[in-house]
Design a protein around this motif. Structure first.
Motif, PDB file in Angstrom:
ATOM      1  N   LEU A 156       0.786  -1.236   0.000  1.00  0.00           N
ATOM      2  CA  LEU A 156       0.000   0.000   0.000  1.00  0.00           C
ATOM      3  C   LEU A 156       0.819   1.288   0.000  1.00  0.00           C
ATOM      4  CD1 LEU A 156      -2.797  -1.233   2.392  1.00  0.00           C
ATOM      5  CD2 LEU A 156      -2.912  -0.955  -0.080  1.00  0.00           C
ATOM      6  N   LYS A 157       2.132   1.197  -0.194  1.00  0.00           N
ATOM      7  CA  LYS A 157       2.942   2.420  -0.206  1.00  0.00           C
ATOM      8  C   LYS A 157       2.543   3.340  -1.350  1.00  0.00           C
ATOM      9  CE  LYS A 157       6.903   0.336  -2.518  1.00  0.00           C
ATOM     10  NZ  LYS A 157       8.303  -0.045  -2.328  1.00  0.00           N
ATOM     11  N   ARG A 158       2.067   2.788  -2.480  1.00  0.00           N
ATOM     12  CA  ARG A 158       1.628   3.613  -3.607  1.00  0.00           C
ATOM     13  C   ARG A 158       0.374   4.410  -3.278  1.00  0.00           C
ATOM     14  NH1 ARG A 158       1.872  -1.012  -5.083  1.00  0.00           N
ATOM     15  NH2 ARG A 158       3.552  -2.085  -6.120  1.00  0.00           N
ATOM     16  N   GLU A 159      -0.336   3.977  -2.243  1.00  0.00           N
ATOM     17  CA  GLU A 159      -1.555   4.668  -1.796  1.00  0.00           C
ATOM     18  C   GLU A 159      -1.243   5.697  -0.705  1.00  0.00           C
ATOM     19  OE1 GLU A 159      -4.349   4.081  -3.409  1.00  0.00           O
ATOM     20  OE2 GLU A 159      -3.335   2.526  -4.575  1.00  0.00           O
ATOM     21  N   ASN A 160       0.052   5.974  -0.503  1.00  0.00           N
ATOM     22  CA  ASN A 160       0.519   6.922   0.521  1.00  0.00           C
ATOM     23  C   ASN A 160       0.137   6.499   1.929  1.00  0.00           C
ATOM     24  OD1 ASN A 160       1.726   8.625  -1.389  1.00  0.00           O
ATOM     25  ND2 ASN A 160      -0.226   9.582  -1.811  1.00  0.00           N
ATOM     26  N   LEU A 161       0.156   5.180   2.166  1.00  0.00           N
ATOM     27  CA  LEU A 161      -0.109   4.653   3.507  1.00  0.00           C
ATOM     28  C   LEU A 161       1.150   3.981   4.031  1.00  0.00           C
ATOM     29  CD1 LEU A 161      -3.621   3.102   2.926  1.00  0.00           C
ATOM     30  CD2 LEU A 161      -3.093   5.213   4.152  1.00  0.00           C
ATOM     31  N   MET A 162       1.333   4.062   5.346  1.00  0.00           N
ATOM     32  CA  MET A 162       2.474   3.457   6.013  1.00  0.00           C
ATOM     33  C   MET A 162       1.964   2.849   7.314  1.00  0.00           C
ATOM     34  SD  MET A 162       6.077   5.283   7.058  1.00  0.00           S
ATOM     35  CE  MET A 162       5.342   6.471   8.158  1.00  0.00           C
ATOM     36  N   PHE A 163       2.530   1.722   7.705  1.00  0.00           N
ATOM     37  CA  PHE A 163       2.066   1.002   8.880  1.00  0.00           C
ATOM     38  C   PHE A 163       3.227   0.801   9.835  1.00  0.00           C
ATOM     39  CE2 PHE A 163      -0.419   0.080   5.212  1.00  0.00           C
ATOM     40  CZ  PHE A 163      -1.719   0.145   5.661  1.00  0.00           C
ATOM     41  N   GLY A 164       2.944   0.941  11.128  1.00  0.00           N
ATOM     42  CA  GLY A 164       3.978   0.793  12.135  1.00  0.00           C
ATOM     43  C   GLY A 164       3.564  -0.176  13.218  1.00  0.00           C
ATOM     44  N   LEU A 165       4.558  -0.764  13.864  1.00  0.00           N
ATOM     45  CA  LEU A 165       4.322  -1.707  14.944  1.00  0.00           C
ATOM     46  C   LEU A 165       5.374  -1.480  16.016  1.00  0.00           C
ATOM     47  CD1 LEU A 165       2.580  -4.196  15.725  1.00  0.00           C
ATOM     48  CD2 LEU A 165       4.385  -5.608  14.731  1.00  0.00           C
ATOM     49  N   ALA A 166       4.927  -1.356  17.258  1.00  0.00           N
ATOM     50  CA  ALA A 166       5.856  -1.150  18.375  1.00  0.00           C
ATOM     51  C   ALA A 166       5.341  -1.898  19.596  1.00  0.00           C
ATOM     52  CB  ALA A 166       5.969   0.336  18.700  1.00  0.00           C
ATOM     53  N   LEU A 167       6.267  -2.373  20.401  1.00  0.00           N
ATOM     54  CA  LEU A 167       5.856  -2.999  21.658  1.00  0.00           C
ATOM     55  C   LEU A 167       5.356  -1.939  22.622  1.00  0.00           C
ATOM     56  CD1 LEU A 167       8.641  -5.620  22.438  1.00  0.00           C
ATOM     57  CD2 LEU A 167       6.278  -6.066  21.772  1.00  0.00           C
ATOM     58  N   ASP A 168       4.319  -2.267  23.355  1.00  0.00           N
ATOM     59  CA  ASP A 168       3.811  -1.383  24.403  1.00  0.00           C
ATOM     60  C   ASP A 168       4.860  -1.338  25.510  1.00  0.00           C
ATOM     61  OD1 ASP A 168       2.498  -0.317  26.694  1.00  0.00           O
ATOM     62  OD2 ASP A 168       0.561  -0.962  25.902  1.00  0.00           O
ATOM     63  N   GLN A 169       5.292  -0.149  25.883  1.00  0.00           N
ATOM     64  CA  GLN A 169       6.341  -0.017  26.901  1.00  0.00           C
ATOM     65  C   GLN A 169       5.881  -0.473  28.276  1.00  0.00           C
ATOM     66  OE1 GLN A 169       7.834   3.981  26.792  1.00  0.00           O
ATOM     67  NE2 GLN A 169       8.873   3.671  24.850  1.00  0.00           N
ATOM     68  N   ASN A 170       4.571  -0.431  28.523  1.00  0.00           N
ATOM     69  CA  ASN A 170       4.050  -0.821  29.833  1.00  0.00           C
ATOM     70  C   ASN A 170       3.686  -2.292  29.924  1.00  0.00           C
ATOM     71  OD1 ASN A 170       4.216   1.858  30.749  1.00  0.00           O
ATOM     72  ND2 ASN A 170       2.286   2.336  29.741  1.00  0.00           N
ATOM     73  N   LYS A 195       1.673  -6.774  24.705  1.00  0.00           N
ATOM     74  CA  LYS A 195       0.831  -5.983  23.797  1.00  0.00           C
ATOM     75  C   LYS A 195       1.709  -5.280  22.766  1.00  0.00           C
ATOM     76  CE  LYS A 195      -3.083  -6.503  26.116  1.00  0.00           C
ATOM     77  NZ  LYS A 195      -4.327  -6.977  25.560  1.00  0.00           N
ATOM     78  N   ALA A 196       1.132  -5.066  21.584  1.00  0.00           N
ATOM     79  CA  ALA A 196       1.812  -4.334  20.524  1.00  0.00           C
ATOM     80  C   ALA A 196       0.896  -3.200  20.069  1.00  0.00           C
ATOM     81  CB  ALA A 196       2.141  -5.249  19.357  1.00  0.00           C
ATOM     82  N   ILE A 197       1.496  -2.101  19.648  1.00  0.00           N
ATOM     83  CA  ILE A 197       0.738  -0.953  19.171  1.00  0.00           C
ATOM     84  C   ILE A 197       0.901  -0.893  17.655  1.00  0.00           C
ATOM     85  CG2 ILE A 197       0.485   1.547  19.285  1.00  0.00           C
ATOM     86  CD1 ILE A 197       1.809   1.313  22.113  1.00  0.00           C
ATOM     87  N   PHE A 198      -0.224  -1.012  16.957  1.00  0.00           N
ATOM     88  CA  PHE A 198      -0.268  -0.985  15.499  1.00  0.00           C
ATOM     89  C   PHE A 198      -0.800   0.386  15.076  1.00  0.00           C
ATOM     90  CE2 PHE A 198      -2.850  -1.702  11.622  1.00  0.00           C
ATOM     91  CZ  PHE A 198      -1.822  -2.092  10.766  1.00  0.00           C
ATOM     92  N   THR A 199      -0.072   1.077  14.211  1.00  0.00           N
ATOM     93  CA  THR A 199      -0.451   2.422  13.795  1.00  0.00           C
ATOM     94  C   THR A 199      -0.487   2.511  12.277  1.00  0.00           C
ATOM     95  OG1 THR A 199       0.649   3.292  15.768  1.00  0.00           O
ATOM     96  CG2 THR A 199       0.080   4.875  14.059  1.00  0.00           C
ATOM     97  N   ILE A 200      -1.516   3.214  11.773  1.00  0.00           N
ATOM     98  CA  ILE A 200      -1.656   3.476  10.336  1.00  0.00           C
ATOM     99  C   ILE A 200      -1.398   4.966  10.110  1.00  0.00           C
ATOM    100  CG2 ILE A 200      -3.161   3.385   8.319  1.00  0.00           C
ATOM    101  CD1 ILE A 200      -4.798   1.256   9.850  1.00  0.00           C
ATOM    102  N   TYR A 201      -0.538   5.270   9.154  1.00  0.00           N
ATOM    103  CA  TYR A 201      -0.189   6.654   8.833  1.00  0.00           C
ATOM    104  C   TYR A 201      -0.521   6.953   7.373  1.00  0.00           C
ATOM    105  CZ  TYR A 201       3.043   5.878  12.764  1.00  0.00           C
ATOM    106  OH  TYR A 201       3.615   5.552  13.968  1.00  0.00           O
TER     107      TYR A 201
END
Length: 56
Positions: free
Chosen positions: A30-44, A48-54
């Motif tokens: 989906l990079k051609r659609e100007n979308l980016m996805f992220g994944l990070a571990l929850d610090q607390n 759990k993981a935090i999934f983000t759409i940009y």
């Protein structure tokens, strides 16, 4: 030229060893659609993981 990154959505999910594969596939597809996805571990809570759409 200035690049603005906008957070569209963030969700906390159960961490899984294969989550990064989904994020990688989404980014490649989906990079051609100007979308980016992220994944990070929850610090607390490492279970759990935090999934983000940009929009880029």
């Amino acid at each position: 030229m200035e690049s603005k990154i906008e957070v569209l959505s963030t969700v906390t999910v159960e961490n899984s060893a294969d989550l990064y594969k989904i994020v990688d596939a989404l980014n490649r597809t989906l990079k051609r659609e100007n979308l980016m996805f992220g994944l990070a571990l929850d610090q607390n809570n490492q279970e759990k993981a935090i999934f983000t759409i940009y929009r880029t």
